[in-house]
Motif scaffolding. Structure first.
Motif, short mmCIF file in Angstrom:
data_model
loop_
_atom_site.label_atom_id
_atom_site.label_comp_id
_atom_site.label_asym_id
_atom_site.label_seq_id
_atom_site.Cartn_x
_atom_site.Cartn_y
_atom_site.Cartn_z
N HIS A 65 40.54 63.65 70.75
CA HIS A 65 39.52 63.09 71.63
C HIS A 65 40.12 62.10 72.63
O HIS A 65 39.69 62.05 73.79
CB HIS A 65 38.43 62.40 70.80
N ALA A 66 41.11 61.33 72.20
CA ALA A 66 41.76 60.38 73.11
C ALA A 66 42.46 61.12 74.24
O ALA A 66 42.32 60.77 75.42
CB ALA A 66 42.75 59.51 72.35
N PHE A 67 43.22 62.16 73.91
CA PHE A 67 43.94 62.93 74.92
C PHE A 67 42.97 63.66 75.85
O PHE A 67 43.14 63.65 77.08
CB PHE A 67 44.88 63.94 74.26
N ALA A 68 41.96 64.30 75.26
CA ALA A 68 41.01 65.08 76.06
C ALA A 68 40.20 64.19 76.99
O ALA A 68 39.95 64.55 78.15
CB ALA A 68 40.07 65.87 75.14
N LEU A 69 39.80 63.00 76.51
CA LEU A 69 39.03 62.11 77.36
C LEU A 69 39.89 61.55 78.49
O LEU A 69 39.41 61.38 79.62
CB LEU A 69 38.43 60.97 76.54
N PHE A 70 41.14 61.25 78.18
CA PHE A 70 42.07 60.80 79.23
C PHE A 70 42.12 61.81 80.36
O PHE A 70 42.03 61.45 81.55
CB PHE A 70 43.46 60.59 78.63
N VAL A 71 42.24 63.09 80.02
CA VAL A 71 42.29 64.13 81.04
C VAL A 71 40.95 64.28 81.74
O VAL A 71 40.88 64.35 82.98
CB VAL A 71 42.72 65.48 80.42
N ALA A 72 39.86 64.31 80.98
CA ALA A 72 38.53 64.52 81.56
C ALA A 72 38.16 63.41 82.53
O ALA A 72 37.57 63.66 83.59
CB ALA A 72 37.49 64.64 80.44
N VAL A 73 38.47 62.17 82.18
CA VAL A 73 38.19 61.04 83.08
C VAL A 73 39.07 61.13 84.32
O VAL A 73 38.61 60.90 85.45
CB VAL A 73 38.41 59.70 82.35
N SER A 74 40.33 61.47 84.12
CA SER A 74 41.27 61.53 85.25
C SER A 74 40.85 62.57 86.28
O SER A 74 40.89 62.31 87.49
CB SER A 74 42.68 61.86 84.73
#
Length: 252
Positions: A65-74
Motif C-alpha cells: 500500500h505504501a508503494f502503490a500510494l506513492f505511485v498513485a499520488v505521484s
C-alpha cells in the motif's frame, strides 16, 4: 474553523474540462492504488493459503500500500492534486482548498475507480474474493472508529504539511513519499484491528464487489472525522490568513 474559505463552486464547474480531467486522474490513480493494494492481499492469500492475517501478511500489506500510494499520488499530483482518497478531498474542502462541486467529482471518480479495480481483480484472478474490510475479533465498532479517526488524522495532517501548505517550499517534492510512508506505518499500527482503511473508497470497492456491508459506516465516518480535525488544526494554527493561497477561480 475557516468557514469563510469553504466554497460551493461556480455554476458549471463540475463540467469544466479541467475538473473532468482532474476527476479522470483520480479515477485512474485509484485503480492503480486499489489494484496493487487489494491485489497484493489476494496474492498473499493464494501463496500462503489465506495467510494475510499473519505478521508477515501485515508487513506485506503495509509495503504494497505504501508503494502503490506513492505511485498513485505521484501520477495524479500535477492534474488533480493526487488525493486518491475521499477523506483527503474532504480535508481539502474543509480548509477551502477545493470547492464542493469539484469535491463531488473527485468522490464519484474515486469510488468508481475502486469498484473497477476490484472487478478487474476478481476477473483476472478467476473469481477470487475481494475481501471487504472487517473488524478483528474483540474489536468493537467504537474501537475501530477511534483507530480510523487517528490514522486518517495522521494521513491528512501529512498531506497538509507536505502538499497543501504554501510555505512547504522544496518539501513538496517528497509529498508522495511521505504520504505513502504514513499509510504504510498506519497499516502496521491498525491493520490487525480493523484493516486500517483510512480511505472510504478503498473500503467501498471490495464491499460492493463482495456485497459485504457489516460495520461499513466505520470506514466512512472515522476517516471523514479524522480528515476534518487535521484540516482545521493545520489550517488554523500553521496556515494563517496572510499566507493562505485562495482557490484559483479565473477558469470558472
Amino acid at each position: 474553523m475557516p468557514i469563510h474559505r469553504i466554497a460551493v463552486g461556480a455554476p458549471g464547474e463540475a463540467s469544466h474540462p479541467t475538473v473532468i480531467k482532474a476527476a479522470l486522474a483520480e479515477f485512474f490513480s485509484m485503480i492503480i492504488f486499489v489494484f496493487a493494494g487489494e491485489g497484493s492481499g489476494m496474492a498473499y492469500n493464494k501463496l500462503t493459503n489465506n495467510g494475510s492475517s499473519t505478521p508477515a501478511g501485515l508487513v506485506a500489506a503495509s509495503l504494497s500500500h505504501a508503494f502503490a500510494l506513492f505511485v498513485a499520488v505521484s501520477v495524479g499530483a500535477n492534474i488533480s492534486g493526487g488525493h486518491v482518497n475521499p477523506a483527503v478531498t474532504f480535508g481539502a474542502f474543509i480548509g477551502g482548498h477545493i470547492t464542493l462541486l469539484r469535491s463531488f467529482s473527485y468522490w464519484i471518480a474515486q469510488l468508481l475507480g475502486s469498484v473497477v479495480a476490484c472487478l478487474l481483480l476478481k476477473f483476472a484472478s478467476g473469481g477470487m474474493e475481494t475481501s471487504a474490510f472487517a473488524l478483528s475479533s474483540g474489536v468493537s465498532t467504537w474501537n475501530a472508529l477511534i483507530f480510523e479517526i487517528v490514522m486518517t488524522f495522521g494521513l491528512v495532517y501529512t498531506v497538509y504539511a507536505t502538499a497543501v501548505d504554501p510555505k512547504k517550499g522544496d518539501l513538496g517534492i517528497i509529498a508522495p513519499i511521505a504520504i505513502g510512508f504514513i499509510v504504510g506505518a498506519n497499516i502496521l499500527a491498525g491493520g490487525a484491528f480493523d484493516g486500517a482503511s483510512m480511505n472510504p473508497a478503498v473500503s467501498f470497492g471490495p464491499a460492493v464487489v463482495s456485497w459485504t456491508w457489516t460495520n461499513h459506516w466505520v470506514y466512512w465516518v472515522g476517516p471523514f472525522i479524522g480528515a476534518a480535525i487535521a484540516a482545521i488544526i493545520y489550517d488554523n494554527i500553521f496556515i494563517c490568513d496572510g499566507t493562505h493561497q485562495p482557490l484559483p477561480s479565473n477558469d470558472f
